[in-house]
Scaffold this active site. Structure first.
Site, PDB file in Angstrom:
ATOM      1  N   LYS A 194      -2.509   5.025  -2.408  1.00 20.49           N
ATOM      2  CA  LYS A 194      -3.249   5.794  -1.612  1.00 20.49           C
ATOM      3  C   LYS A 194      -3.784   7.087  -2.450  1.00 20.49           C
ATOM      4  O   LYS A 194      -2.934   7.584  -3.134  1.00 20.49           O
ATOM      5  CB  LYS A 194      -2.510   6.270  -0.618  1.00 20.49           C
ATOM      6  CG  LYS A 194      -2.450   5.186   0.506  1.00 20.49           C
ATOM      7  CD  LYS A 194      -3.459   4.421   1.001  1.00 20.49           C
ATOM      8  CE  LYS A 194      -3.335   3.831   2.342  1.00 20.49           C
ATOM      9  NZ  LYS A 194      -4.614   3.334   2.951  1.00 20.49           N
ATOM     10  N   GLU A 209     -10.878   1.259  -3.417  1.00 17.27           N
ATOM     11  CA  GLU A 209     -11.086   1.061  -1.904  1.00 17.27           C
ATOM     12  C   GLU A 209     -11.694   2.208  -1.202  1.00 17.27           C
ATOM     13  O   GLU A 209     -11.174   3.415  -1.281  1.00 17.27           O
ATOM     14  CB  GLU A 209      -9.859   0.538  -1.325  1.00 17.27           C
ATOM     15  CG  GLU A 209     -10.043  -0.058   0.073  1.00 17.27           C
ATOM     16  CD  GLU A 209      -8.563  -0.544   0.528  1.00 17.27           C
ATOM     17  OE1 GLU A 209      -7.996  -1.164  -0.065  1.00 17.27           O
ATOM     18  OE2 GLU A 209      -8.377  -0.517   1.967  1.00 17.27           O
ATOM     19  N   ASP A 233      -6.609   3.467  -3.149  1.00 19.07           N
ATOM     20  CA  ASP A 233      -7.623   3.275  -1.915  1.00 19.07           C
ATOM     21  C   ASP A 233      -7.699   4.906  -1.642  1.00 19.07           C
ATOM     22  O   ASP A 233      -7.001   5.609  -1.151  1.00 19.07           O
ATOM     23  CB  ASP A 233      -6.795   2.897  -0.402  1.00 19.07           C
ATOM     24  CG  ASP A 233      -7.576   2.657   0.687  1.00 19.07           C
ATOM     25  OD1 ASP A 233      -8.656   3.299   0.798  1.00 19.07           O
ATOM     26  OD2 ASP A 233      -7.057   2.135   1.649  1.00 19.07           O
ATOM     27  N   ASP A 235     -13.594  -0.674   3.179  1.00 16.12           N
ATOM     28  CA  ASP A 235     -12.703  -0.942   4.237  1.00 16.12           C
ATOM     29  C   ASP A 235     -13.519  -0.414   5.711  1.00 16.12           C
ATOM     30  O   ASP A 235     -14.098  -0.825   6.322  1.00 16.12           O
ATOM     31  CB  ASP A 235     -11.345  -0.355   4.070  1.00 16.12           C
ATOM     32  CG  ASP A 235     -10.407  -0.442   5.086  1.00 16.12           C
ATOM     33  OD1 ASP A 235     -10.735  -0.840   5.983  1.00 16.12           O
ATOM     34  OD2 ASP A 235      -9.259   0.101   4.814  1.00 16.12           O
ATOM     35  N   SER A 249       0.878  -1.123   0.084  1.00 16.39           N
ATOM     36  CA  SER A 249      -0.055  -0.073   0.147  1.00 16.39           C
ATOM     37  C   SER A 249       1.052   1.212  -0.029  1.00 16.39           C
ATOM     38  O   SER A 249       1.678   1.396   0.940  1.00 16.39           O
ATOM     39  CB  SER A 249      -0.799  -0.156   1.145  1.00 16.39           C
ATOM     40  OG  SER A 249      -1.502   1.197   1.454  1.00 16.39           O
ATOM     41  N   LYS A 279      -1.072  -1.157  -4.477  1.00 12.65           N
ATOM     42  CA  LYS A 279      -2.277  -0.126  -4.062  1.00 12.65           C
ATOM     43  C   LYS A 279      -1.793   1.319  -3.704  1.00 12.65           C
ATOM     44  O   LYS A 279      -0.932   1.421  -3.042  1.00 12.65           O
ATOM     45  CB  LYS A 279      -2.823  -0.770  -2.798  1.00 12.65           C
ATOM     46  CG  LYS A 279      -3.707   0.240  -2.102  1.00 12.65           C
ATOM     47  CD  LYS A 279      -4.532  -0.713  -1.059  1.00 12.65           C
ATOM     48  CE  LYS A 279      -4.779  -0.025   0.244  1.00 12.65           C
ATOM     49  NZ  LYS A 279      -5.154  -0.859   1.258  1.00 12.65           N
ATOM     50  N   LYS A 315      -9.901  -6.649   8.202  1.00 13.86           N
ATOM     51  CA  LYS A 315      -8.897  -6.361   8.973  1.00 13.86           C
ATOM     52  C   LYS A 315      -9.189  -6.450  10.705  1.00 13.86           C
ATOM     53  O   LYS A 315     -10.155  -5.603  11.050  1.00 13.86           O
ATOM     54  CB  LYS A 315      -8.656  -4.841   8.801  1.00 13.86           C
ATOM     55  CG  LYS A 315      -7.470  -3.908   8.916  1.00 13.86           C
ATOM     56  CD  LYS A 315      -7.590  -2.531   8.548  1.00 13.86           C
ATOM     57  CE  LYS A 315      -7.488  -2.390   7.089  1.00 13.86           C
ATOM     58  NZ  LYS A 315      -7.193  -0.813   6.751  1.00 13.86           N
ATOM     59  N   GLY A 365      -4.516  -4.409   6.122  1.00 11.06           N
ATOM     60  CA  GLY A 365      -3.508  -4.072   7.635  1.00 11.06           C
ATOM     61  C   GLY A 365      -3.637  -2.582   8.084  1.00 11.06           C
ATOM     62  O   GLY A 365      -4.344  -1.892   7.205  1.00 11.06           O
TER      63      GLY A 365
HETATM   64  O1  OSB Z   1      -6.780   1.979   4.547  1.00 10.44           O
HETATM   65  O2  OSB Z   1      -5.949   0.305   4.309  1.00 10.44           O
HETATM   66  C1  OSB Z   1      -5.853   1.348   4.858  1.00 10.44           C
HETATM   67  C2  OSB Z   1      -2.818   1.887   6.829  1.00 10.44           C
HETATM   68  C3  OSB Z   1      -3.407   2.319   8.026  1.00 10.44           C
HETATM   69  C4  OSB Z   1      -4.842   2.427   8.111  1.00 10.44           C
HETATM   70  C5  OSB Z   1      -5.541   2.152   7.013  1.00 10.44           C
HETATM   71  C6  OSB Z   1      -5.080   1.439   5.931  1.00 10.44           C
HETATM   72  C7  OSB Z   1      -3.696   1.514   5.925  1.00 10.44           C
HETATM   73  C8  OSB Z   1      -2.838   0.824   4.785  1.00 10.44           C
HETATM   74  C9  OSB Z   1      -1.345   0.117   5.160  1.00 10.44           C
HETATM   75  O3  OSB Z   1      -3.250   0.829   3.686  1.00 10.44           O
HETATM   76  C10 OSB Z   1      -1.495  -1.256   4.961  1.00 10.44           C
HETATM   77  C11 OSB Z   1      -0.637  -1.711   5.721  1.00 10.44           C
HETATM   78  O4  OSB Z   1      -0.696  -1.982   7.063  1.00 10.44           O
HETATM   79  O5  OSB Z   1       0.353  -2.204   5.223  1.00 10.44           O
HETATM   80 MG    MG Z   2      -8.351   0.976   3.337  1.00 11.72          MG
END
Ligand code: OSB
Ligand code: MG
Length: 374
Positions: free
Chosen positions: A164, A215, A189, A240, A136, A162, A264, A292
């Site tokens: 952000k 996402e 995401d 999510d 991510s 992925k 998660k 995660g």
């Molecule tokens: O939206 O998936 C998410 C990290 C913190 C809070 C929300 C998210 C995330 C990530 C990181 O996208 C995923 C990871 O832990 O590698």
């Molecule tokens: Mg997410």
């Protein structure tokens, strides 16, 4: 088994770099590690990987510490609890508490795995011995920075990227990535950063990038607009933040608000609710995969076991600790193999050795609740 003491440790871990999303920048990692000790000498660990501020969900490291200290730990110590149902029944009534419940529930799962001499993966019904992973990638200051990180991860074997995204950092980075890598498994995401009324057309235009999924573009309570958006775009929507529990998934399913669910534990109160989400999705046609939230190796161990279930075929958000942190809380942590997979431990218990000295090194606050103290 009887839990005789619960240690609740608030940790602060040095980050090797910050993590920026539409909700803000995480540049200092706090987490809560929960350690259960039983009367027969076993130890179980779990993690509440909340953020320091209520940016991802409503909970924070501070709220987790308070709920754990005042409500969860006093309700658990001293009780004879032999299975997960008895554990869950022992919890007091609490409104909208998820992340705080995750650490202690995982510590209890860890004890159950030891009691039954099976791996966490086997305990959760996992069947695969390796899981594909993706990264991510947070919001960068420049396209160059973004493209070089993607290039590095693809070279390392990661199976999915992925991005952000947020208003103002979406079309351009996605186009830049697709120009170079037209065929990689790519998703985006929004972390609830878009508004349907303002951004509907922009979000629909993301169809041009052939994303595996989009996402959580809209706010977490906005099931109706996610459903409308899904009817009007080809890209599958993955929820999510919206899916705290199986009831939220029932709502999303009834409305047609998503095709994927990011499972998660830290968002759903632990693994038990993720298993309910997994089963519901299997019966109703949504696909699930494991996400995660910047967990240390302790939290990640539970995510890996969950991701080993048969239907979690989409690569998990499972970058190893080195991506975010200088050090981990495990003696030796998992690695991403050249084939882009992480091995699922098969030994009984957690499958990794927790380092108490590392936990101690990063602990900034500690509360112990024991049968003697209540
Ligand atoms: O939206 O998936 C998410 C990290 C913190 C809070 C929300 C998210 C995330 C990530 C990181 O996208 C995923 C990871 O832990 O590698
Ligand atoms: Mg997410």
């Amino acid at each position: 088994m009887i839990v005789s003491s619960i240690e609740i440790c608030k940790l602060k871990l040095p980050m090797v770099r910050s993590f920026a999303t539409s909700f803000g920048v995480v540049d200092s990692k706090e987490t809560v590690i929960v350690k259960f000790r039983t009367t027969d000498g076993r130890v179980g660990y779990g993690e509440c990987s909340a953020l320091s501020l209520p940016l991802y969900n409503a909970e924070t490291i501070g709220s987790c510490m308070e709920v754990l200290t005042k409500m969860i730990a006093p309700a658990i110590v001293g009780k004879e609890l032999s299975n997960i149902q008895e554990y869950l029944q022992a919890l007091p009534f609490m409104h909208d508490v998820y992340t705080a419940k995750t650490g202690p529930e995982c510590a209890f799962w860890h004890l159950l795995a030891q009691q039954d001499s099976i791996s966490l993966s086997a305990l959760f019904g996992g069947t695969r011995h390796e899981i594909p992973v993706g990264e991510s990638i947070d919001i960068k200051n420049s396209l160059d920075e973004l493209l070089s990180e993607i290039s590095l991860r693809l070279d390392e074997g990661y199976r999915r990227i992925k991005l952000k995204i947020k208003p103002g950092w979406d079309i351009e980075p996605l186009r830049a990535v697709r120009d170079i890598w037209p065929d990689i498994l790519l998703s985006a995401d929004g972390n609830a950063g878009y508004k349907f009324t303002t951004h509907c057309e922009l979000l629909q235009s993301l169809d041009q990038f052939n994303l595996a999924m989009l996402e959580q573009p809209l706010e977490s309570h906005d099931f109706l607009d996610h459903a409308t958006l899904q009817r009007n775009m080809r890209t599958p929507i993955c929820l999510d933040e919206s899916i705290r529990d199986v009831n939220d998934l029932r709502t999303a399913d009834a409305l047609g608000a998503c095709k994927y669910v990011n499972m998660k534990p830290m968002r759903s109160g632990g693994v038990y609710e993720c298993l309910q989400i997994y089963d519901f999705a299997a019966e109703h046609g949504e696909s699930v995969w494991c996400g995660g939230a910047l967990e240390t190796g302790i939290g990640r161990a539970f995510n890996i076991a969950l991701a080993s279930k048969a239907d979690c075929i989409f690569p998990a958000d499972m970058s190893p600790y080195q991506v975010f942190f200088k050090e981990d809380l495990l003696e030796s942590s998992f690695v991403v193999k050249p084939n882009g997979c992480v091995d699922v431990p098969t030994e009984p218990g957690l499958g990794y050795v927790v380092s108490d000295s590392q936990i101690e090194k990063f602990t900034v606050e500690k509360v112990v609740i024991s049968t003697a103290s209540i």
